[in-house]
Design an enzyme around this catalytic site. Structure first.
Site, PDB file in Angstrom:
ATOM      1  N   ASP A   1       0.854  -1.176   0.000  1.00 14.32           N
ATOM      2  CA  ASP A   1       0.000   0.000   0.000  1.00 14.32           C
ATOM      3  C   ASP A   1       0.896   1.233   0.000  1.00 14.32           C
ATOM      4  O   ASP A   1       2.121   1.134   0.013  1.00 14.32           O
ATOM      5  CB  ASP A   1      -0.983  -0.031   1.169  1.00 14.32           C
ATOM      6  CG  ASP A   1      -0.295   0.065   2.515  1.00 14.32           C
ATOM      7  OD1 ASP A   1       0.931   0.254   2.553  1.00 14.32           O
ATOM      8  OD2 ASP A   1      -0.987  -0.048   3.537  1.00 14.32           O
TER       9      ASP A   1
ATOM     10  N   ASP B   1      -8.232  -7.505   0.296  1.00 13.80           N
ATOM     11  CA  ASP B   1      -7.313  -7.717   1.421  1.00 13.80           C
ATOM     12  C   ASP B   1      -8.039  -7.271   2.672  1.00 13.80           C
ATOM     13  O   ASP B   1      -8.920  -6.402   2.618  1.00 13.80           O
ATOM     14  CB  ASP B   1      -6.033  -6.882   1.286  1.00 13.80           C
ATOM     15  CG  ASP B   1      -6.256  -5.458   1.770  1.00 13.80           C
ATOM     16  OD1 ASP B   1      -6.859  -4.659   1.025  1.00 13.80           O
ATOM     17  OD2 ASP B   1      -5.869  -5.136   2.926  1.00 13.80           O
TER      18      ASP B   1
ATOM     19  N   CYS C   1     -12.612 -29.151   6.489  1.00 15.18           N
ATOM     20  CA  CYS C   1     -11.561 -28.173   6.175  1.00 15.18           C
ATOM     21  C   CYS C   1     -10.223 -28.901   6.049  1.00 15.18           C
ATOM     22  O   CYS C   1      -9.891 -29.763   6.857  1.00 15.18           O
ATOM     23  CB  CYS C   1     -11.490 -27.099   7.264  1.00 15.18           C
ATOM     24  SG  CYS C   1     -10.138 -25.928   7.007  1.00 15.18           S
TER      25      CYS C   1
ATOM     26  N   CYS D   1      -7.172 -27.504   6.207  1.00 14.83           N
ATOM     27  CA  CYS D   1      -6.013 -26.799   6.770  1.00 14.83           C
ATOM     28  C   CYS D   1      -5.318 -27.666   7.825  1.00 14.83           C
ATOM     29  O   CYS D   1      -5.916 -28.590   8.383  1.00 14.83           O
ATOM     30  CB  CYS D   1      -6.423 -25.442   7.353  1.00 14.83           C
ATOM     31  SG  CYS D   1      -7.081 -25.495   9.030  1.00 14.83           S
TER      32      CYS D   1
ATOM     33  N   CYS E   1      -7.235 -27.845  11.239  1.00 16.76           N
ATOM     34  CA  CYS E   1      -8.416 -28.718  11.281  1.00 16.76           C
ATOM     35  C   CYS E   1      -8.051 -30.186  11.081  1.00 16.76           C
ATOM     36  O   CYS E   1      -8.752 -31.074  11.577  1.00 16.76           O
ATOM     37  CB  CYS E   1      -9.429 -28.272  10.226  1.00 16.76           C
ATOM     38  SG  CYS E   1     -10.292 -26.748  10.703  1.00 16.76           S
TER      39      CYS E   1
ATOM     40  N   HIS F   1      -5.922 -21.387  10.099  1.00 11.12           N
ATOM     41  CA  HIS F   1      -7.279 -21.754   9.671  1.00 11.12           C
ATOM     42  C   HIS F   1      -7.998 -20.592   8.990  1.00 11.12           C
ATOM     43  O   HIS F   1      -8.563 -20.759   7.911  1.00 11.12           O
ATOM     44  CB  HIS F   1      -8.132 -22.247  10.839  1.00 11.12           C
ATOM     45  CG  HIS F   1      -9.566 -22.396  10.425  1.00 11.12           C
ATOM     46  ND1 HIS F   1     -10.040 -23.477   9.713  1.00 11.12           N
ATOM     47  CD2 HIS F   1     -10.627 -21.540  10.541  1.00 11.12           C
ATOM     48  CE1 HIS F   1     -11.314 -23.302   9.417  1.00 11.12           C
ATOM     49  NE2 HIS F   1     -11.699 -22.136   9.915  1.00 11.12           N
TER      50      HIS F   1
END
Lengths: 375, 375
Positions: free
Chosen positions: B95, B269, B307, B309, B312, B338
């Site tokens: 940014d 974002d 999930c 990830c 999980c 997660h």
């Protein structure tokens, strides 16, 4: 049938150092070994995958005192035991809770059956003795259970050290009664006796008489000068039973580990590598470095040249300094990864040296390089 | 030659949603995409390996304001640029620093060439304008450079919003002058105009006239009701150039992302998934859960069934609750893993729906399930 199978694979011909293998219900531990400390069912900032794949830890330690208070032994038992709760499927050693009762618990009151104390978290009232410690460690389901003892403070008079040691010996015998030999959990007895060689040998003799699967040496690294610690190990080394693993509790610096191996010790644990990591102190063969030092601001080097840890393979001292100064969570993680990797790989190097029958040369070279860098 | 190559791969036939591909110097970004926020050259608690392998992030955002203050743009340039410094070799968007100057900097004074302000860290005096922002972002070496603008506060009168927007348009033109089209860094212009549709369209028209590689919509998610945010996107959607990526800055919740895609947005974002993770709030298709809730004390389920990830796949809600309550560092890490995985995989699902020409069905089903769970 015992839950622990023990073999000596190699032995230094000139001294006490040895290379052994310990088989436990959740896996095999090659020694000399360093056990990372996972106080509250987590080695701070790290996952089990980090510990297995990068650090290559074969066994970790967790703390009965912390877990009994939070989340509670009942919760962990309900969740299938500590291994399943924290997602770690290799061996776990749990301490007895005693050390933290003395160092963290408030308003302690010693009784013949144990200690009444208040939680450091919420002030609630608890009682912990040999019976309770064995029960809780059974609920946790660790591979190695430590006997409940009193860690004799330093300094202590001879009389204090003797009484404390004798109480610990009575408690150790009670621990074995409450946790008879079985195929799920091994029990280690703990030698106490302060800095008095004859009390230490008396304690070792008492523990060696008990049918325990391993011998621990407690009450060291409690504030005494390094010479006193080494003198205590020297006094015990010739008398340690050969057929059992030997573990010095709460020790120490990298050079302490090498000195310990030289005195016949197989197992070590210490919060130093992980705690120092969070404070920005990192271990190398040339001593410690302080990552917050301005001289690392644009230092493109890794923490230690040749180190195979994820941190050293990917990040410069400059980046690690930035993370530390900026108080980023990743700082603790990358530093801890390196320090624990350094410790476990130092033990790998010690094992290799013992196997290759070049222990004395390895020891001397390491100590010289490390201590030169530390001054 | 431009540093950004853009293709539209699929388009919802009934509305504005689209599936695109953006090629940048450090790699390809498939959109719709969510960009994890790496404020201080680190996505808090995570390594680049986590971001690539588990979260599968294709691009991350980092903050010019934070990096210019600490460790400093010169340090990062000396270390070979931001990618090398932080060990991330995929695209980075930086940014302009403007937003943090307004929200964090003290004693701000707007001048025609930029803003004078004091660092929130040490009170030191700094100046940031279009010229300085372009120079710093060049030193950082990001793939996408954002124009320096004023994020118009909410609420603002029409006159305030108009003057602020016009200043941002003058600054955007200066940014392009200071960073001409090149093969290393793309420049995105930012549409401002507060909550006033005609000012927004005027700003979009101005930005679209400039030779920028992408169109961002700023000044949203600044405290306005969700309806006003969506109304602003509705007012712009029919007028957005087709041949450039479109990015809504700082947005938002999972349903905001779906609503944004529906209004033709490609890139998002937000600190929400990572910040909420550290506060124990976890995202699922059925809304948010609060991991510190007592009902999770012995809850053996993962955060979200199905999930993929790491969190999980390995840990129960009971363990995550314990880590959160015990204030363990691993709590932030596992929760962040997660939440960011949830966001990036929601975008994967959106891309798949667009490719399969079932966008409207996916959108409606997701919004219904998510919002039912949130109430």
């Amino acid at each position: 049938m015992s839950s622990l199978h023990f073999e000596i694979l190699a032995h230094d011909t000139q001294g006490f150092a040895r290379r052994t293998r310990i088989q436990l219900p959740h896996g095999t531990v090659e020694t000399p070994v360093f056990m990372p400390v996972g106080t509250q069912a987590t080695v701070k900032s790290l996952t089990p995958a980090d510990l297995q794949e990068d650090i290559e830890a074969s066994i970790i330690l967790s703390n009965t005192y912390h877990l009994m208070l939070r989340p509670g032994a009942d919760v962990i038992q309900t969740m299938g035991g500590l291994h399943r709760f924290m997602g770690w499927n290799r061996p776990i050693l749990t301490d007895s809770g005693g050390f933290q009762v003395w160092s963290l618990g408030a308003l302690r009151k010693i009784e013949e059956d144990g200690v009444r104390f208040r939680s450091h978290i919420d002030g609630s009232s608890w009682f912990l003795g040999p019976k309770e410690s064995m029960q809780i460690q059974q609920q946790l389901g660790s591979d190695i259970v430590m006997a409940f003892d009193e860690c004799t403070p330093y300094p202590a008079t001879y009389e204090q050290a003797r009484e404390s040691m004798q109480m610990s010996m009575r408690w150790a015998a009670q621990c074995r009664e409450h946790l008879p030999v079985n195929d799920k959990q091994a029990l280690f007895g703990i030698v106490q006796g302060g800095m008095y060689a004859d009390l230490r040998r008396e304690s070792l003799h008492a523990i060696a008489q008990m049918d325990v699967e391993g011998i621990a040496i407690g009450g060291l690294s409690v504030g005494e000068p390094k010479e006193e610690m080494l003198a205590t190990l020297d006094a015990l080394a010739p008398h340690l039973p050969h057929n059992k693993p030997r573990y010095v509790m709460g020790v120490g610096t990298p050079d302490d580990l090498i000195e310990g191996i030289d005195r016949g010790i197989d197992m070590f644990d210490c919060v130093m590598p992980s705690r120092n990591a969070r404070n920005g102190t990192l271990f190398t063969d040339h001593g410690k470095i302080n990552i917050k030092n301005l001289k690392h601001q644009t230092d493109d080097a890794p923490i230690m040249e040749g180190c195979s840890c994820y941190t050293c393979q990917h990040f410069s001292r400059a980046y690690l300094r930035h993370l530390y100064i900026a108080k980023e969570l990743l700082s603790a993680r990358l530093n801890t990864l390196h320090n624990l990797h350094y410790y476990t790989h130092l033990m790998q190097r010690a094992r290799a040296a013992l196997e290759a029958h070049r222990w004395a040369a390895f020891r001397d070279e390491f100590l010289q390089t490390y201590r030169q860098g530390s001054h």
